[in-house]
Structure formats: structure tokens, C-alpha cells
Design an enzyme around this catalytic site. Structure first.
Site, PDB file in Angstrom:
ATOM      1  CB  CYS A 349      -0.534  -0.048   1.113  1.00 18.37           C
ATOM      2  SG  CYS A 349      -1.165  -1.533   2.587  1.00 18.37           S
ATOM      3  NE  ARG A 378       2.794  -8.628   5.854  1.00 12.24           N
ATOM      4  CZ  ARG A 378       1.320  -8.106   5.455  1.00 12.24           C
ATOM      5  NH1 ARG A 378       0.390  -9.190   6.386  1.00 12.24           N
ATOM      6  NH2 ARG A 378       0.766  -7.950   4.536  1.00 12.24           N
ATOM      7  CD  GLN A 396      -0.567  -8.410   0.616  1.00 20.08           C
ATOM      8  OE1 GLN A 396      -0.018  -7.771   0.263  1.00 20.08           O
ATOM      9  NE2 GLN A 396      -0.907  -8.497   1.745  1.00 20.08           N
ATOM     10  CG  ASP A 398      -2.271  -5.672  -2.178  1.00 19.38           C
ATOM     11  OD1 ASP A 398      -3.520  -5.426  -1.694  1.00 19.38           O
ATOM     12  OD2 ASP A 398      -1.442  -5.213  -1.912  1.00 19.38           O
ATOM     13  CG  HIS A 400      -3.897  -0.186  -2.172  1.00 18.12           C
ATOM     14  ND1 HIS A 400      -2.914  -0.854  -2.367  1.00 18.12           N
ATOM     15  CD2 HIS A 400      -4.260  -1.026  -1.268  1.00 18.12           C
ATOM     16  CE1 HIS A 400      -2.495  -1.708  -1.932  1.00 18.12           C
ATOM     17  NE2 HIS A 400      -3.470  -1.824  -0.330  1.00 18.12           N
ATOM     18  CE  LYS A 484     -11.513  -6.729   9.442  1.00 19.31           C
ATOM     19  NZ  LYS A 484     -10.326  -8.050   9.546  1.00 19.31           N
ATOM     20  CG  HIS A 530      -6.071  -2.017   2.489  1.00 19.88           C
ATOM     21  ND1 HIS A 530      -4.702  -1.531   2.155  1.00 19.88           N
ATOM     22  CD2 HIS A 530      -6.575  -0.278   2.744  1.00 19.88           C
ATOM     23  CE1 HIS A 530      -4.044  -0.232   2.488  1.00 19.88           C
ATOM     24  NE2 HIS A 530      -5.632   0.038   3.082  1.00 19.88           N
TER      25      HIS A 530
HETATM   26 ZN   LIG Z   1      -3.413  -2.034   0.921  1.00 17.14          ZN
END
Ligand SMILES: [Zn+2]
Ligand SMILES: [Zn+2]
Length: 658
Positions: A349, A378, A396, A398, A400, A484, A530
Site C-alpha cells: 500500500c 513478514r 498478494q 493486491d 488499491h 471491512k 484494499h
Molecule cells: Zn493494502
């Protein structure tokens, strides 16, 4: 007479049921009394009761007006009471068999329960001891001992556990607030406990202790390693039998086992724990999933971006991730330049926020949807690592979305569409969703204006309603930066997996001071969403393997077809078939080994190849192929071109975007 009547009136309380109907009961009524007032069969099955969203024992008196829900074994709250009570029962058995045992914590978990214990007199408990403990539990359960709840002052509770010499419980007590503490006793066992518990031990009819593991006290590697005993219990033997059968099947579907058999991925201690290596077939599988997603995202107006694997420390200080991951994750990377520090990217992000900032944005530019298959790192404790589901580096799917507050609902609906489409294509028909909202009582701990929160929460609720998806609402489960929506899928064995998530965020746009010029010519802050439908490629592939037992749909399957000549005489024609199919974009192999055809078929089935083509004299003569389908056997003969056409049409059908 009038006085007595008045007094009686005062003693009545209002109980509200889940369907909003209200009934009056005498003050002090218990969940069990209420169940009995509805039906005897309900009373037999009720295990716990939620009183104003707090789970209580069914034997605990209710003294004020309240909303209640009664729980049976099929609710998660019912299971919680059942399994937590079973943990106490196991503790009672352990105390009887291993006098002087000290107890850590013993919670209910998703499937069953565990207790962390320090067995008395230096005893060691292994898997071999479990049947004996199980037998003791069965004996104690049959005593029908009641679980008694008692409220005692903190000082007295301390004295009790000091007498027992249980330093673990003493440590837990010290952390509790002053005042009264609840204790539960059944038979000869007393535990520090918030509950809830069953009325007595008799519903615990089927018991299985599963295995023993080591667990550091409080998860701290520097403290004593306790013995963790896992178990599960059911109200009926047949339910336990079904569960154990499911466990057997789960073993056969373990993605680590199938991943090895199908040569999809591997791990190397030399490379490092939790860092998967994708083998050619696995990499190709993952690539196909990504291509599929890219196609879907393109259709929904996403732009693909790419960002590096590391970022300057300042980036993550700005985003707040340094505070969250800095100390407990991978340590900063130092360059030869004095004072320059980089971090392995824990999230994509912040990078995307910087991309947003590369030029001024107007209200007309929004929404901006940025997608990236971004690899993040991580740190996870080595004990937490598990195949592809818990790793230290993962990619991910991912994206945004930067949008105006008035666009939130539409954007949410579009993301829901993408997720539902993916679930449909990949055959995850059974799923549940959860909306996580603010704590109604404590709005202070959330960032963002009240107005924006209300808008966002309303948008999510309406979006799910309009899309007709079943959902439960949990108050107080939202992150501090936004509400969320989470998607949980049920796999072929009925196990739940958390996959996709859509998350509203007011925090990062603030921290990065993102702006757009509104129609009023003023600067405004965009909202960020997200979203990751798969969660991560690693986790998704793991779930897909366990769901399909490695029998992927045709379009995803690493190898789609294998050509099996009956003997060497037919190799030339078989090669022709192989080349023709590969040239028609069908992933095809050939098995030219000098083996019996029966053996070749069996081995190809084990490799989960969807279609087998048997080539013999007739096929060569007629320019045909004899088709066998994985798990379904003989499908008859087809012209070669006809077969290629059929496969390509199948693939097209399976991935059609509608
Ligand atoms: Zn994010
Ligand atoms: Zn307890």
C-alpha cells in the site's frame, strides 16, 4: 394483595429473542428455563446462551431485561462452551492421573480444544499416554458432575492457587483487575475461568485426544516449554467418527503432500524457512491463476503497477508499518551509505500511495484502481510456519482503489462481483461473509470522521444486501482505520478458510496526505480500499489443492492430456498426436516407457492428469484417439481434431467471463 401484585410485577423482566419477539420472565430466569419454556427438545440440546452478546452458562440467572440467543452444538458459541468444558474435563483427568500437574491455559479452538500443562513430578506425557487420559475423561464425564460458577475476591483466588502451587495461574491472576474473579469447579477440579460452561459433564459423550505438542508458556521462547494436549469431543459417537474420517481425508489432501507428488513447490533449509520455491509445474499453475485474475481486473478497470521488494525506512515510518512490523519482523537493511536504511516490503500500500501522488488528481480521475501481484515479507516464528499457508514471503493479489466517499458503495459492489466470479470459476460454492464494523460504545478509538464511518459502514451493508450475499455483522471487529468485509470459503471437506478481504481505509490517505480537487475546486481526501480476492497466491494455491485434492479444473491443470501408446509400434502416430495437441495450446505429455498400458493408466491417474489418450492399432488406422477421463474412465473414440476442439471449448467454458 395490591402490594404483593406490585412486587410480582417488579420481578418480571423482558427477554428479547433473535426474531425481535419479546417475552416476560421472572427475574433470575436462566437460559435453561427459557429453553424449557419453549420446548423440551430444545432444553435437551441447549449448551450456552448469549446474553446481550456475552456468552453465558445456561444455568446463570438473568436479572435484567436482555436480548438473548440460545446456542446448540451446531452454533460456534455452543461448540465453544462444549469444547471449553471438555478442556476442564481433561484437566480433571490429568490431575487425577498426574498429581501435582500445573495448568497454563486451556481454550476451545476452531476444532476442539487444548490445554497447556506442566505435568507433576517431572512426568512426561506423550501420544502413547493419550488413550489412558481419554478413558479417565470418559469415566469422569459419566459422573455427570455439574460445572459450578463461583465469584471470589482476587485475594482469595490467589491464596487458593498458592496452596496448589500453580505459578502459571498465579501469573494470570496478577494480570487481572482487582475485584471478584470467577472460578469454575467440576468434580475435584477448580479453574480460574471466565466460562462459559455446560451445566454438567454428561453431554460429553465422544472423546478423542489427538496429539501432544510443545508450547512455550505465553508463546515466549525464553520461558518454560509446557505440554500442549489437543483433543476434540462431541455429543454423539457418530459425529466423532465423521470427524476422524474427515481428518483422514484431510491428510490425503494435505497440500504439502500433494505439492510434492505433483512437483508444484518445495522448501529448502538452505534458502530459508517459510520461503517457498515454485517448481516449473507450480509456477505455471500460479501464472495461469494470475493471468486469469489480470484478465478479470482489466475488465473492471484496474491498472497494473509494479513496485520494488524493499522501501526506504521513511516510507514505512510515514505509513505506520515501521511501528507495526519494524521491531517484530525482518530488521532494516543497511547500505554502505551511513544512516541509510531500507526495509523488506511488508505491504504494497505505501508504494501505491506514492504512485497516487505522482500527479495532481481531480474528482473526475477517480476512482483509480491500482493492481499489483506484490511480494511482501513478514517474519513468522518458525513454529508458526506451515506449508504454503503460513510463510515468510508471499505474493498478494493486491490492489488499491482510491475513490471519492460517494463512490465507495459502487466500488465495493464491483469488488464483490470479482470475488463472487472467482469463487464460481474455482468451484467454491459454499462461502460466508463477515462485515466488521466499529464498536458502537467506543467510537473514540477509530480514525476518520463519524460521518465518513457511517457512510462507509452503510455502503458495505447495502452493497452486500444488493448483491444478495449472506453475511453476519460483527461490531467492534473493524480495524482502527476502517470497516471491512471478509470472505470465508468452505472446502470439499467442510473446512473453513479465510480468503478474500475488502477493507476501507481512512488512515493511509491521511498519513500520505493524498488529495484530489473536488467539483467545488477545493482539496479533498480520497478513501482507499484494499482488496485481495485470493489473499495471497501461496495461500490460495494451498486451499485450492486441499479443496480439489490436486484434481485441478482442466484450464488450470499443469498437464491436461497424456498420450499413452499401447506399444512401441504406435510411437510415431503418438508423437504426431502429442505435437498436434501442444500446437493447439493443449498441455500434453507422452509416456513412451515400455510398460503395460494398465500401469501407465494407473500412474497417469495418480498424477491427476485430466485426460488420457490410449493409442493402439485402431486409432492409428482411423486417425483417432481413445479418450479416458480422470476418475470417469472410458469416454469413447474421437477424431484427433475433434478432441483438440473439445478440450479448447471446455477450457473456454470454464473461464468464460460473464
Ligand atoms: Zn493494502
Ligand atoms: Zn474454563
Amino acid at each position: 394483595m395490591l402490594a404483593r401484585f406490585k412486587q410480582k410485577l417488579k420481578l418480571m423482566i423482558k427477554i428479547t429473542f433473535p426474531d425481535n419477539s419479546v417475552k416476560e420472565y421472572q427475574e433470575g430466569v436462566t437460559g435453561m428455563d427459557i429453553a424449557k419454556s419453549i420446548s423440551n427438545s430444545l432444553a435437551k440440546e441447549v449448551l450456552a446462551v448469549s446474553v446481550n452478546e456475552e456468552i453465558w452458562d445456561v444455568s446463570r440467572p438473568i436479572s435484567k431485561d436482555a436480548s438473548i440467543r440460545l446456542h446448540k452444538f451446531d452454533d460456534k458459541e455452543g461448540k465453544l462452551a462444549f469444547w471449553h468444558s471438555s478442556a476442564h474435563l481433561m484437566a480433571e483427568a490429568l490431575e487425577a492421573l498426574y498429581p501435582g500437574t500445573k495448568f497454563g491455559i486451556g481454550p476451545a479452538i476452531e476444532n476442539g480444544f487444548y490445554y497447556d500443562v506442566d505435568p507433576g513430578n517431572g512426568a512426561i506425557i506423550t501420544d502413547a499416554d493419550l488413550p489412558r487420559i481419554e478413558d479417565k475423561m470418559k469415566e469422569l464425564a459419566s459422573h455427570k458432575s455439574t460445572y459450578n460458577r463461583k465469584l471470589i475476591s482476587k485475594e482469595d483466588v490467589k491464596k487458593l492457587f498458592k496452596r496448589k502451587g500453580d505459578e502459571y495461574k498465579l501469573e494470570l491472576i496478577d494480570e487481572l483487575e482487582d475485584g471478584t474473579i470467577s472460578l469454575y469447579s467440576q468434580g475435584n477440579f477448580t479453574d480460574l475461568c471466565r466460562g462459559p460452561h455446560l451445566p454438567d459433564t454428561s453431554p460429553i459423550k465422544a472423546i478423542k485426544l489427538l496429539h501432544v505438542a510443545g508450547a512455550y508458556w505465553r508463546g515466549d521462547e525464553n520461558r518454560k516449554q509446557l505440554t500442549r494436549i489437543y483433543g476434540i469431543t462431541f455429543p454423539k459417537q457418530s459425529m466423532l467418527d465423521d470427524y476422524l474420517e474427515m481428518l483422514e481425508q484431510a491428510k490425503a489432501r494435505d497440500h504439502r503432500k500433494i505439492g510434492k507428488e505433483l512437483e508444484l513447490f518445495t522448501f529448502s533449509q538452505t534458502v530459508g524457512s517459510g520461503l517457498p520455491l515454485w517448481l516449473p509445474k507450480g509456477a505455471a499453475l500460479r501464472e495461469r491463476l494470475q493471468d486469469f485474475l489480470k484478465k478479470v481486473q482489466k475488465r473492471y478497470g484496474y491498472d497494473l503497477v509494479m513496485t520494488p521488494h524493499i522501501g526506504h525506512k521513511d516510507l514505512y515510518v510515514t505509513s505506520g508499518h515501521y511501528e507495526k512490523y519494524g521491531k517484530d519482523s525482518y530488521q532494516p537493511i543497511h547500505t554502505p551509505q551511513e544512516g541509510e536504511e531500507y526495509l523488506l516490503k511488508p505491504m504494497n500500500c505505501p508504494h501505491h500511495c506514492e504512485i497516487y501522488k505522482t500527479k495532481p488528481r481531480s474528482y473526475r480521475d477517480l476512482p483509480i484502481r491500482m493492481a499489483e501481484f506484490g511480494t511482501v515479507y513478514r517474519y513468522e516464528q518458525s513454529g508458526e510456519l506451515h506449508g504454503l499457508t503460513r510463510v515468510r514471503g508471499f505474493t498478494q493479489d493486491d490492489a488499491h482503489i482510491f475513490c471519492r466517499p460517494d463512490q465507495l458503495k459502487d466500488e465495493f459492489k464491483k469488488v464483490i462481483d470479482i470475488i463472487l466470479y472467482i469463487f464460481k470459476i474455482l468451484d467454491f460454492e459454499d462461502f460466508t461473509t463477515q462485515i466488521s464494523l466499529r464498536d458502537k460504545e467506543d467510537k473514540e478509538k477509530y480514525i476518520g470522521t463519524d460521518e465518513n464511518w457511517e457512510k462507509a459502514e452503510q455502503a458495505i451493508i447495502e452493497a452486500t444486501e444488493e448483491k444478495g450475499i449472506k453475511t453476519i455483522i460483527e461490531y467492534g471487529e473493524a480495524a482502527f482505520y476502517g470497516p471491512k468485509l471478509d470472505f470465508m470459503v468452505k472446502d470439499a471437506l467442510g473446512r473453513n478458510w479465510q480468503l478474500g478481504t475488502i477493507q476501507v481505509d481512512y488512515n493511509l490517505p491521511d498519513r500520505f496526505e493524498l488529495e484530489y480537487i473536488g467539483s467545488d475546486d477545493h482539496k479533498h481526501r480520497p478513501v482507499m480500499i484494499h482488496r485481495a480476492p485470493f489473499g495471497s497466491m501461496e495461500r490460495f494455491v494451498a486451499v485450492l489443492i486441499e479443496h480439489t485434492a490436486g484434481k485441478f479444473p482442466l484450464w488450470l491443470s499443469p498437464d491436461q492430456v497424456i498420450v499413452l501408446p499401447i506399444s512401441e509400434k504406435f510411437h510415431d502416430y503418438s508423437e504426431k498426436v502429442l505435437n498436434f495437441l501442444n500446437n493447439s495450446d493443449i498441455r500434453t505429455l507422452i509416456d513412451k516407457r515400455n510398460e503395460k498400458i494398465g500401469k501407465k493408466i494407473r500412474e497417469s491417474e495418480l498424477k491427476r492428469i485430466p485426460y488420457l489418450l490410449i493409442i493402439g492399432e485402431k486409432e492409428v488406422a482411423n486417425g483417432t484417439v481413445a479418450v479416458r477421463k480422470q476418475g470417469e474412465g472410458d469416454q469413447g473414440t474421437m477424431k484427433l481434431e475433434e478432441f483438440a476442439d473439445f478440450i479448447n471449448k471446455e477450457v473456454e467454458k470454464q473461464t468464460a467471463i460473464n
